[in-house]
Design an enzyme around this catalytic site. Structure first.
Site, PDB file in Angstrom:
ATOM      1  N   ASP A 196       0.861  -1.147   0.059  1.00 16.33           N
ATOM      2  CA  ASP A 196      -0.051   0.013   0.006  1.00 16.33           C
ATOM      3  C   ASP A 196       0.998   1.377   0.207  1.00 16.33           C
ATOM      4  OD1 ASP A 196      -2.253  -1.554  -0.181  1.00 16.33           O
ATOM      5  OD2 ASP A 196      -2.648  -1.625   2.316  1.00 16.33           O
ATOM      6  N   ASN A 232      -5.940   6.055  10.614  1.00 13.15           N
ATOM      7  CA  ASN A 232      -7.290   6.356  11.261  1.00 13.15           C
ATOM      8  C   ASN A 232      -7.579   5.323  12.098  1.00 13.15           C
ATOM      9  OD1 ASN A 232     -10.196   7.698  11.573  1.00 13.15           O
ATOM     10  ND2 ASN A 232     -10.534   5.908  10.547  1.00 13.15           N
ATOM     11  N   THR A 239      -9.174   2.850   6.720  1.00 13.58           N
ATOM     12  CA  THR A 239      -8.569   1.405   7.301  1.00 13.58           C
ATOM     13  C   THR A 239      -7.111   1.590   7.544  1.00 13.58           C
ATOM     14  OG1 THR A 239      -7.916   0.638   4.881  1.00 13.58           O
ATOM     15  CG2 THR A 239     -10.116  -0.006   6.118  1.00 13.58           C
ATOM     16  N   ALA A 240      -6.437   3.121   7.555  1.00 13.31           N
ATOM     17  CA  ALA A 240      -4.919   3.047   7.841  1.00 13.31           C
ATOM     18  C   ALA A 240      -4.766   3.389   9.207  1.00 13.31           C
ATOM     19  CB  ALA A 240      -4.460   3.724   6.579  1.00 13.31           C
ATOM     20  N   ALA A 272      -4.666  11.062  20.730  1.00 12.76           N
ATOM     21  CA  ALA A 272      -4.300  11.622  22.028  1.00 12.76           C
ATOM     22  C   ALA A 272      -5.039  12.565  22.667  1.00 12.76           C
ATOM     23  CB  ALA A 272      -2.801  11.332  22.326  1.00 12.76           C
TER      24      ALA A 272
END
Length: 266
Positions: A50, A166, A163-164, A187
């Protein structure tokens, strides 16, 4: 006339081996592989993971030419073809038995005291402070103030990028058929002194996310777009919105987004 195909790859040993095999198979099938990309290119084949596809998108500025990926990486969420399925891919491509999936990026405009810069990402753009202490950012949607964020930063992702990074932050997986942006805190601080949203939000395609540093101490920021880093001083305002730029991935009949999610994450 042979179709013009551009091959883009990373430099791993397996990718180099696959490229040699691919070139021979393409030639036998009446297809011609080139080492350069131009407007006459009819197909881009991306060999790698990817990350390789993201570099391709950045190197060639969201090319409009259809892209298909051969996965020699780890996760391979974008990459459609396994190396052992190259013959099947060539047959289906020559038969025209595929569809095109458009994936839209996210635009980021950074205004400083003296200039402005722009970046577009396929997966996500993150905004973080440069120092080890938390960054404080005023966040608005269009003209409505939402929060004074305190924490490490925020991640703004497309459905393709949901889907990465995030997902690693606890954000939601979003079907790429939806036209939205996801804003996920990194955070966040939530206590009696600072009140930040601790969950992500979804924005429709027509909305702008506006970020303004709360003070001069917060105006030195790092912006990452698909993993590429840029640093800015004296930031006055950052605007993020769904881009008009997109890439076109080739998908075959057996592609199902949620089946891929299940196979890669469950």
């Amino acid at each position: 006339m042979n179709k013009k195909i551009f091959i883009y790859k990373n430099n791993t040993e397996i990718s180099c081996m696959i490229e040699k095999t691919l070139r021979k198979k393409l030639f036998k099938s009446g297809l011609r592989a080139f080492d350069t990309y131009d407007e006459d290119t009819e197909l881009i084949i991306c060999i790698g993971g990817d990350g390789t596809l993201l570099r391709l998108v950045q190197d060639y500025g969201f090319p409009k030419t259809p892209i298909v990926g051969i996965n020699t990486g780890h996760l391979g969420f974008f990459q459609e073809i396994l190396p052992e399925k190259i013959d099947d891919f060539i047959f289906l491509y020559n038969q025209g038995r595929y569809s095109i999936q458009g994936l839209t990026g996210v635009d980021c405009t950074i205004h400083t005291g003296s200039s402005h810069s722009e970046h577009t990402a396929l997966n996500e753009i993150t905004v973080k402070g440069m120092l080890t202490h938390p960054v404080h950012l005023n966040i608005s949607i269009n003209n409505s103030f939402i929060e004074r964020f305190s924490g490490d930063g925020i991640c703004v992702s497309t459905p393709a990028g949901s889907t990465a990074y995030n997902y690693a932050l606890g954000g939601s997986i979003v079907d790429p058929r939806l036209s939205v942006l996801q804003v996920t805190p990194i955070a966040p601080i939530q206590n009696v002194a600072y009140r930040s949203l601790t969950s992500g939000i979804l924005l429709p395609a027509s909305d702008d996310l506006i970020i303004i540093p709360c003070s001069e101490d917060d105006s030195t920021l790092s912006i990452t777009y698909d993993g590429m880093l840029a640093e800015y001083k004296d930031v006055r305002e950052i605007t993020l919105t769904l881009s008009e730029k997109k890439i076109n991935l080739i998908r075959f009949d057996d592609y199902r987004f949620w089946e891929k999610v299940k196979s890669k994450f469950l």
